[in-house]
Design a protein around this motif. Structure first.
Motif, short mmCIF file in Angstrom:
data_model
loop_
_atom_site.label_atom_id
_atom_site.label_comp_id
_atom_site.label_asym_id
_atom_site.label_seq_id
_atom_site.Cartn_x
_atom_site.Cartn_y
_atom_site.Cartn_z
N MET A 192 0.83 -1.20 0.00
CA MET A 192 0.00 0.00 0.00
C MET A 192 0.87 1.26 0.00
SD MET A 192 -3.17 -0.80 -0.19
CE MET A 192 -3.98 0.68 0.38
N PHE A 193 1.90 1.30 0.88
CA PHE A 193 2.77 2.46 0.91
C PHE A 193 3.47 2.64 -0.44
CE2 PHE A 193 2.73 1.22 5.47
CZ PHE A 193 2.14 2.36 5.96
N TYR A 194 3.90 1.53 -1.00
CA TYR A 194 4.67 1.57 -2.24
C TYR A 194 3.87 2.20 -3.37
CZ TYR A 194 6.51 -0.30 -6.62
OH TYR A 194 6.95 -0.44 -7.91
N LYS A 195 2.67 1.69 -3.61
CA LYS A 195 1.92 2.18 -4.77
C LYS A 195 1.35 3.58 -4.55
CE LYS A 195 -2.48 -0.22 -3.70
NZ LYS A 195 -3.41 0.90 -3.88
N ASN A 196 1.11 3.96 -3.30
CA ASN A 196 0.66 5.33 -3.05
C ASN A 196 1.79 6.34 -3.26
OD1 ASN A 196 -2.07 4.86 -2.39
ND2 ASN A 196 -1.50 4.17 -0.35
N ILE A 197 2.99 5.96 -2.83
CA ILE A 197 4.15 6.82 -3.10
C ILE A 197 4.43 6.85 -4.60
CG2 ILE A 197 6.63 7.09 -2.72
CD1 ILE A 197 6.23 5.79 0.01
N LEU A 198 4.28 5.70 -5.24
CA LEU A 198 4.48 5.62 -6.69
C LEU A 198 3.53 6.56 -7.44
CD1 LEU A 198 6.25 3.76 -8.61
CD2 LEU A 198 4.17 2.44 -8.94
N GLU A 199 2.33 6.71 -6.92
CA GLU A 199 1.34 7.55 -7.58
C GLU A 199 1.56 9.04 -7.33
OE1 GLU A 199 -3.55 7.97 -7.73
OE2 GLU A 199 -2.53 7.30 -5.91
N THR A 200 2.01 9.40 -6.13
CA THR A 200 2.08 10.82 -5.76
C THR A 200 3.40 11.50 -6.10
OG1 THR A 200 2.74 10.13 -3.53
CG2 THR A 200 0.40 10.57 -3.90
N VAL A 222 2.82 -0.99 -13.58
CA VAL A 222 3.91 -1.31 -12.65
C VAL A 222 3.36 -1.78 -11.30
CG1 VAL A 222 5.77 -0.27 -11.29
CG2 VAL A 222 5.61 0.17 -13.73
N SER A 223 2.32 -1.13 -10.79
CA SER A 223 1.75 -1.52 -9.49
C SER A 223 1.23 -2.95 -9.52
CB SER A 223 0.63 -0.56 -9.11
OG SER A 223 1.11 0.76 -8.98
N ASN A 224 0.58 -3.33 -10.59
CA ASN A 224 0.04 -4.69 -10.69
C ASN A 224 1.13 -5.71 -10.99
OD1 ASN A 224 -3.12 -4.60 -10.56
ND2 ASN A 224 -2.55 -2.85 -11.81
N MET A 225 2.12 -5.32 -11.79
CA MET A 225 3.23 -6.22 -12.06
C MET A 225 4.06 -6.48 -10.81
SD MET A 225 3.31 -7.38 -15.16
CE MET A 225 5.03 -7.89 -15.28
N LYS A 226 4.12 -5.50 -9.92
CA LYS A 226 4.86 -5.66 -8.67
C LYS A 226 4.27 -6.78 -7.83
CE LYS A 226 7.88 -4.60 -5.55
NZ LYS A 226 9.32 -4.83 -5.77
N ILE A 227 2.94 -6.85 -7.76
CA ILE A 227 2.28 -7.92 -7.02
C ILE A 227 2.56 -9.27 -7.68
CG2 ILE A 227 0.06 -8.82 -6.26
CD1 ILE A 227 0.94 -6.37 -4.75
N LEU A 228 2.54 -9.30 -8.99
CA LEU A 228 2.79 -10.55 -9.71
C LEU A 228 4.20 -11.05 -9.47
CD1 LEU A 228 1.47 -12.53 -11.73
CD2 LEU A 228 2.45 -11.17 -13.57
N ILE A 229 5.18 -10.15 -9.44
CA ILE A 229 6.56 -10.55 -9.21
C ILE A 229 6.79 -10.95 -7.76
CG2 ILE A 229 8.94 -9.68 -9.19
CD1 ILE A 229 8.22 -7.93 -11.57
N SER A 230 6.15 -10.27 -6.83
CA SER A 230 6.37 -10.53 -5.40
C SER A 230 5.63 -11.76 -4.89
CB SER A 230 5.94 -9.31 -4.58
OG SER A 230 6.66 -8.16 -4.97
N SER A 231 4.70 -12.29 -5.65
CA SER A 231 3.92 -13.44 -5.19
C SER A 231 4.73 -14.72 -5.28
CB SER A 231 2.64 -13.57 -6.03
OG SER A 231 1.82 -12.43 -5.90
N PHE A 232 4.51 -15.60 -4.30
CA PHE A 232 5.16 -16.91 -4.31
C PHE A 232 4.36 -17.92 -5.13
CE2 PHE A 232 6.78 -14.90 -0.46
CZ PHE A 232 8.14 -15.15 -0.58
N LEU A 233 3.04 -17.73 -5.19
CA LEU A 233 2.17 -18.63 -5.93
C LEU A 233 1.53 -17.87 -7.09
CD1 LEU A 233 0.36 -20.50 -3.01
CD2 LEU A 233 2.30 -21.30 -4.35
N PHE A 291 0.26 7.77 -15.88
CA PHE A 291 -0.71 7.02 -15.07
C PHE A 291 -0.87 5.60 -15.59
CE2 PHE A 291 -4.79 5.91 -13.24
CZ PHE A 291 -4.72 6.49 -11.99
N MET A 292 -0.84 5.43 -16.89
CA MET A 292 -0.92 4.09 -17.48
C MET A 292 0.24 3.22 -17.01
SD MET A 292 -0.94 3.10 -21.53
CE MET A 292 -2.22 4.31 -21.85
N MET A 293 1.44 3.79 -16.98
CA MET A 293 2.60 3.04 -16.52
C MET A 293 2.52 2.73 -15.02
SD MET A 293 4.40 2.32 -19.05
CE MET A 293 5.61 1.56 -17.99
N LEU A 294 1.94 3.65 -14.25
CA LEU A 294 1.78 3.40 -12.81
C LEU A 294 0.86 2.22 -12.55
CD1 LEU A 294 1.44 7.04 -11.40
CD2 LEU A 294 3.47 5.60 -11.49
N VAL A 295 -0.23 2.13 -13.31
CA VAL A 295 -1.16 1.01 -13.15
C VAL A 295 -0.47 -0.30 -13.52
CG1 VAL A 295 -3.32 0.00 -13.97
CG2 VAL A 295 -3.19 2.45 -13.50
#
Length: 253
Positions: free
Chosen positions: A1-9, A130-141, A124-128
């Motif tokens: 949450m902190f990451y993507k909010n900072i990424l946006e602002t 990157v934010s979703n790709m970050k979850i995909l990369i960080s997931s174990f499953l 904004f398109m890149m932020l969306v």
């Protein structure tokens, strides 16, 4: 949450320096307020509730794994500022690539240019993405449900953007989609940064896993060493020294 909010602002403040803090916002207001709720929420919910590093049987047999949470290994000051740094440099790079790639570009034949909103929509398109790709990369499953949430979140953003920029004639975003998609630089920025982000962030993710594993191993070794010392100290028989008191007149001289 902190990451993507900072990424946006961060791009807002960075562009404020460029515009001499004129108060101009590079994002559309509708997109801006729905960033957390509609475009980036479901992958994080899936990550928090359905993703786990170890199988449940392993966790039940190894309760020492819960030491990670007790010692705040994943939520320390170092981890917090590291995520702030990640968000800062990624958002700054997105703004730099998107803004300067389209700054002198006139995508239409008649020479008209959409101004800051075209660059802002690309940011904004890149932020969306990157934010979703970050979850995909960080997931174990990596499950089909996670892929559905990630692709669905990005797809829903494109749906809302096409709807607003293509049919809402009263919106300031009207016509920006055509300008954005008519520019070759837009595709170059999207492809370049996506691949850069995936490669760099994947490497950092696995490096972080290795460091945490090493830290857990050191804690386990320290615990075993302490147990051995405790066992040795218990096996040593300590002799108690008895004290003798002097009694009588002769011993008192």
């Amino acid at each position: 949450m902190f990451y993507k909010n900072i990424l946006e602002t961060i791009p807002i403040y960075m562009y404020g320096v460029k515009s001499r803090f004129s108060g101009l916002v590079i994002y559309d207001s509708i997109m801006y307020v729905t960033f957390n709720l509609c475009f980036t929420s479901w992958p994080i919910i899936h990550f928090a509730t359905m993703d786990y590093e170890y199988p449940k049987k392993v966790i039940a047999k190894r309760p020492q794994l819960y030491r990670i949470g007790l010692d705040n290994i994943y939520f320390s000051k170092w981890v917090f500022w590291r995520w702030v740094f990640y968000a800062f440099w990624q958002s700054s790079l997105i703004l730099f690539l998107a803004y300067y790639a389209l700054e002198n570009e006139s995508p239409l034949i008649d020479g008209r240019y959409g101004g800051v909103y075209v660059s802002g929509n690309l940011v904004f398109m890149m932020l969306v993405i990157v934010s979703n790709m970050k979850i995909l990369i960080s997931s174990f499953l990596i499950t089909y449900l996670l892929l559905f949430f990630v692709l669905g979140s990005v797809g829903f953003y494109y749906f809302v953007y096409v709807l607003e920029a293509g049919s809402m004639t009263t919106s300031e975003q009207y016509g920006t989609l055509l300008m954005l998609m008519s520019s070759a630089q837009s595709y170059f920025v999207i492809i370049l940064f996506t691949f850069m982000f995936v490669l760099v962030d994947t490497g950092l993710h696995y490096l972080n896993i290795y460091i945490n594993k090493w830290y857990e191993l050191q804690l386990e070794k320290a615990k075993q060493l302490k147990q051995k010392k405790d066992m040795k100290s218990k096996s040593v028989i300590k002799r108690k020294l008895s004290t003798y008191k002097n009694r009588g007149f002769a011993f008192s001289q």
